[in-house]
Design an enzyme around this catalytic site. Structure first.
Site, PDB file in Angstrom:
ATOM      1  N   ARG A  22      -0.008  -9.103 -10.627  1.00 16.24           N
ATOM      2  CA  ARG A  22      -0.580  -7.922  -9.988  1.00 16.24           C
ATOM      3  C   ARG A  22       0.222  -6.693 -10.393  1.00 16.24           C
ATOM      4  O   ARG A  22       1.242  -6.792 -11.062  1.00 16.24           O
ATOM      5  CB  ARG A  22      -0.712  -8.060  -8.465  1.00 16.24           C
ATOM      6  CG  ARG A  22       0.279  -8.887  -7.727  1.00 16.24           C
ATOM      7  CD  ARG A  22       1.692  -8.346  -7.633  1.00 16.24           C
ATOM      8  NE  ARG A  22       1.704  -6.957  -7.226  1.00 16.24           N
ATOM      9  CZ  ARG A  22       2.597  -6.075  -7.580  1.00 16.24           C
ATOM     10  NH1 ARG A  22       3.603  -6.422  -8.384  1.00 16.24           N
ATOM     11  NH2 ARG A  22       2.551  -4.839  -7.187  1.00 16.24           N
ATOM     12  N   GLY A  23      -0.296  -5.519  -9.942  1.00 14.57           N
ATOM     13  CA  GLY A  23       0.278  -4.262 -10.416  1.00 14.57           C
ATOM     14  C   GLY A  23      -0.562  -3.825 -11.609  1.00 14.57           C
ATOM     15  O   GLY A  23      -0.832  -4.638 -12.521  1.00 14.57           O
ATOM     16  N   ALA A  24      -0.983  -2.553 -11.607  1.00 12.96           N
ATOM     17  CA  ALA A  24      -1.977  -2.094 -12.584  1.00 12.96           C
ATOM     18  C   ALA A  24      -1.626  -2.435 -14.052  1.00 12.96           C
ATOM     19  O   ALA A  24      -2.446  -3.042 -14.754  1.00 12.96           O
ATOM     20  CB  ALA A  24      -2.214  -0.599 -12.386  1.00 12.96           C
ATOM     21  N   ARG A  79     -10.791  -7.556 -10.109  1.00 13.34           N
ATOM     22  CA  ARG A  79     -10.316  -6.547  -9.130  1.00 13.34           C
ATOM     23  C   ARG A  79     -10.899  -5.194  -9.543  1.00 13.34           C
ATOM     24  O   ARG A  79     -10.902  -4.858 -10.726  1.00 13.34           O
ATOM     25  CB  ARG A  79      -8.770  -6.470  -9.097  1.00 13.34           C
ATOM     26  CG  ARG A  79      -8.127  -7.726  -8.538  1.00 13.34           C
ATOM     27  CD  ARG A  79      -6.648  -7.516  -8.250  1.00 13.34           C
ATOM     28  NE  ARG A  79      -6.413  -6.796  -7.011  1.00 13.34           N
ATOM     29  CZ  ARG A  79      -5.211  -6.374  -6.618  1.00 13.34           C
ATOM     30  NH1 ARG A  79      -4.152  -6.589  -7.367  1.00 13.34           N
ATOM     31  NH2 ARG A  79      -5.070  -5.727  -5.469  1.00 13.34           N
ATOM     32  N   GLN A  89       4.301  -6.576  -0.650  1.00 14.26           N
ATOM     33  CA  GLN A  89       4.842  -6.403  -2.014  1.00 14.26           C
ATOM     34  C   GLN A  89       6.177  -5.664  -1.992  1.00 14.26           C
ATOM     35  O   GLN A  89       7.025  -5.878  -2.856  1.00 14.26           O
ATOM     36  CB  GLN A  89       3.858  -5.617  -2.896  1.00 14.26           C
ATOM     37  CG  GLN A  89       2.590  -6.367  -3.270  1.00 14.26           C
ATOM     38  CD  GLN A  89       1.462  -6.082  -2.307  1.00 14.26           C
ATOM     39  OE1 GLN A  89       1.683  -5.809  -1.140  1.00 14.26           O
ATOM     40  NE2 GLN A  89       0.229  -6.149  -2.791  1.00 14.26           N
ATOM     41  N   ASP A 110      -2.850   3.135  -9.089  1.00 13.03           N
ATOM     42  CA  ASP A 110      -3.816   2.221  -9.715  1.00 13.03           C
ATOM     43  C   ASP A 110      -4.901   2.955 -10.467  1.00 13.03           C
ATOM     44  O   ASP A 110      -5.532   2.393 -11.365  1.00 13.03           O
ATOM     45  CB  ASP A 110      -4.430   1.310  -8.653  1.00 13.03           C
ATOM     46  CG  ASP A 110      -3.397   0.285  -8.212  1.00 13.03           C
ATOM     47  OD1 ASP A 110      -2.542   0.634  -7.378  1.00 13.03           O
ATOM     48  OD2 ASP A 110      -3.413  -0.829  -8.756  1.00 13.03           O
ATOM     49  N   ASN A 117      -3.519   4.376  -4.738  1.00 15.08           N
ATOM     50  CA  ASN A 117      -2.407   3.414  -4.814  1.00 15.08           C
ATOM     51  C   ASN A 117      -2.479   2.518  -3.588  1.00 15.08           C
ATOM     52  O   ASN A 117      -3.367   2.675  -2.733  1.00 15.08           O
ATOM     53  CB  ASN A 117      -1.060   4.145  -4.909  1.00 15.08           C
ATOM     54  CG  ASN A 117       0.093   3.188  -5.237  1.00 15.08           C
ATOM     55  OD1 ASN A 117      -0.020   2.356  -6.135  1.00 15.08           O
ATOM     56  ND2 ASN A 117       1.187   3.277  -4.497  1.00 15.08           N
ATOM     57  N   LYS A 118      -1.554   1.604  -3.488  1.00 17.39           N
ATOM     58  CA  LYS A 118      -1.538   0.631  -2.395  1.00 17.39           C
ATOM     59  C   LYS A 118      -1.733   1.298  -1.040  1.00 17.39           C
ATOM     60  O   LYS A 118      -1.162   2.360  -0.767  1.00 17.39           O
ATOM     61  CB  LYS A 118      -0.194  -0.115  -2.440  1.00 17.39           C
ATOM     62  CG  LYS A 118       0.034  -1.166  -1.385  1.00 17.39           C
ATOM     63  CD  LYS A 118      -1.044  -2.193  -1.291  1.00 17.39           C
ATOM     64  CE  LYS A 118      -1.340  -2.871  -2.597  1.00 17.39           C
ATOM     65  NZ  LYS A 118      -2.605  -3.652  -2.572  1.00 17.39           N
TER      66      LYS A 118
HETATM   67  O1  MRU Z   1      -2.455  -4.990  -4.943  1.00 16.48           O
HETATM   68  P1  MRU Z   1      -1.344  -4.774  -5.939  1.00 16.48           P
HETATM   69  O2  MRU Z   1      -0.091  -5.476  -5.590  1.00 16.48           O
HETATM   70  O3  MRU Z   1      -1.814  -5.063  -7.347  1.00 16.48           O
HETATM   71  O4  MRU Z   1      -1.053  -3.217  -5.855  1.00 16.48           O
HETATM   72  C1  MRU Z   1      -0.100  -2.666  -6.704  1.00 16.48           C
HETATM   73  C2  MRU Z   1       0.110  -1.213  -6.514  1.00 16.48           C
HETATM   74  O5  MRU Z   1      -0.508  -0.583  -5.690  1.00 16.48           O
HETATM   75  C3  MRU Z   1       1.044  -0.551  -7.478  1.00 16.48           C
HETATM   76  O6  MRU Z   1       1.680   0.531  -6.871  1.00 16.48           O
HETATM   77  C4  MRU Z   1       0.261  -0.035  -8.701  1.00 16.48           C
HETATM   78  O7  MRU Z   1      -0.549  -1.049  -9.247  1.00 16.48           O
HETATM   79  C5  MRU Z   1       1.141   0.520  -9.748  1.00 16.48           C
HETATM   80  S1  MRU Z   1       2.084  -0.723 -10.566  1.00 16.48           S
HETATM   81  C6  MRU Z   1       3.050   0.081 -11.738  1.00 16.48           C
END
Ligand code: MRU
Length: 365
Positions: free
Chosen positions: A52-54, A95, A211, A252, A262-263
């Site tokens: 996970r993470g963009a 996603r 996270q 994201d 973002n999250k």
């Molecule tokens: O749901 P996730 O854990 O994939 O969410 C991740 C985030 O919101 C991060 O801040 C974002 O993807 C940037 S990662 C460099």
């Protein structure tokens, strides 16, 4: 002893037709490396947040598309492209919010088209198919290599905003585990630490999937950075206390006007930061900026299962049966709350529509 930072977030294991990842749902208690072979395994790993993470999602999707096309039985270029499109659409449905997923898939498809146009007379279809597949392998490895370089540059620009002794708040995980190295929001922290700055990192726990606690606090603490964990509802009081000099978060998808998804909870942090005069920065590789999305209102926000809020991590359910649950995975921070967007090309400042437009025009030149 091996630290979590010694593991690669995403690796292509070509000889086994697999992508190797750390199963992030098991961290920090268990470091388990798993291999993904099939389309369903790759889709599930992204959907379930094992990876996970963009940026890491983008790299996995690029490698996934390569592996799914590696043994294609397509009998012509037209059939190959049709199959490529189907496999890409499938991975893209895992996603919806992080634009790096569709960005990487589009980049892989465009690369196939370009390679075909340069090699269409290179032999019979089987020869050309081999050339296309090999070019896909190189392209997905390039996406990974560039991610490391981009994160490092974001770190260097972010470092210019820091000084020795600073307190830095972050939300969710935009760390090494969300990228291929350094992270985005954590990159300035790693570089500051390398430089000998005594920084203090504050990590929001990041309900409901934790996270911040499970990943960011784990990473930063493993790196030897002075790290403090707090629940999401504590960040306003922390900022009011004066302990935080700056906020760095990842994102994201950034819309063309600078609104940034973002999250979930990031926009609350930005609102509190504004109230207490703490500069709030979004760290964004340009692969996360989506100039096709005009404002944050157009960003599709992923909704996730109620059990993540009611049951997950608890010994027993912590909410009444049948209660309604609101569980969006992301929120959008309005551009006026953002002090700057740190990209690999420099720090963008308001007005963001102009800054983003200028950046993308200069990239074309
Ligand atoms: O749901 P996730 O854990 O994939 O969410 C991740 C985030 O919101 C991060 O801040 C974002 O993807 C940037 S990662 C460099």
């Amino acid at each position: 002893m091996k630290s979590i930072l010694d593991y690669e977030t995403v690796t292509l294991v070509d000889e086994d037709d697999a992508i190797e990842i750390i199963d992030q749902t098991l961290l920090p208690g268990t470091i388990e490396i798993i291999r993904l072979h099939t389309a369903k395994e790759i889709w599930d790993a992204i959907y379930l947040l094992q990876v996970r993470g963009a940026p890491a999602i983008g790299v996995s999707a690029g490698m996934g598309l390569y592996l799914l096309m590696k043994h294609s039985k397509a009998g012509s270029y037209e059939e190959f492209v049709k199959e490529l499109e189907e496999k890409s659409n499938y991975l893209n449905s895992s996603r919806p919010t992080a634009v790096n997923l569709s960005w990487a898939l589009k980049r892989m498809k465009a690369h196939v088209e370009k390679t075909y146009s340069e090699n269409r007379d290179a032999g019979d279809w089987e020869d050309i198919r081999k050339v296309l597949v090999e070019s896909m392998r190189k392209e997905c490895e390039l996406i990974k290599a560039q991610d490391i370089d981009v994160c490092r540059k974001i770190g260097e620009y972010g470092l210019t905003l820091l000084k020795d002794g600073d307190g830095i708040l972050t939300h969710c995980n935009a760390g090494q585990l969300a990228t291929c190295k350094y992270g985005t929001a954590t990159a300035p922290m790693y570089l500051a630490h390398e430089k000998g700055y005594k920084i203090r990192a504050y990590c929001d726990e990041t309900r409901p999937l934790l996270q911040g606690a499970r990943l960011t606090a784990f990473e930063l603490h493993s790196a030897g950075i002075d790290t403090t964990l707090l629940c999401d509802n504590m960040s306003a009081s922390l900022m009011k206390s004066g302990a935080v000099n700056i906020v760095f978060t990842g994102c994201d998808r950034v819309a063309a006007n600078g609104d940034a998804a973002n999250k979930i909870g990031t926009s609350m942090v930005a609102l509190a930061a504004k109230r207490y005069g703490v500069p709030f920065y979004i760290c964004a590789p340009t692969s996360t900026i989506d100039i096709g999305t005009r404002t944050g209102d157009e960003i599709k926000i992923e909704q996730r299962k109620p059990e993540e809020v009611t049951d997950m991590w608890y010994k027993e359910r912590m909410a009444p049966e049948d209660i309604n649950v609101y569980n969006p995975a992301f929120d959008v921070t309005d551009n006026e709350l953002i002090s700057g967007i740190i990209t690999e090309y420099g720090i963008l400042r308001a007005p963001y529509d102009k800054a983003i437009d200028d950046l993308f025009n200069s990239k074309k030149e």
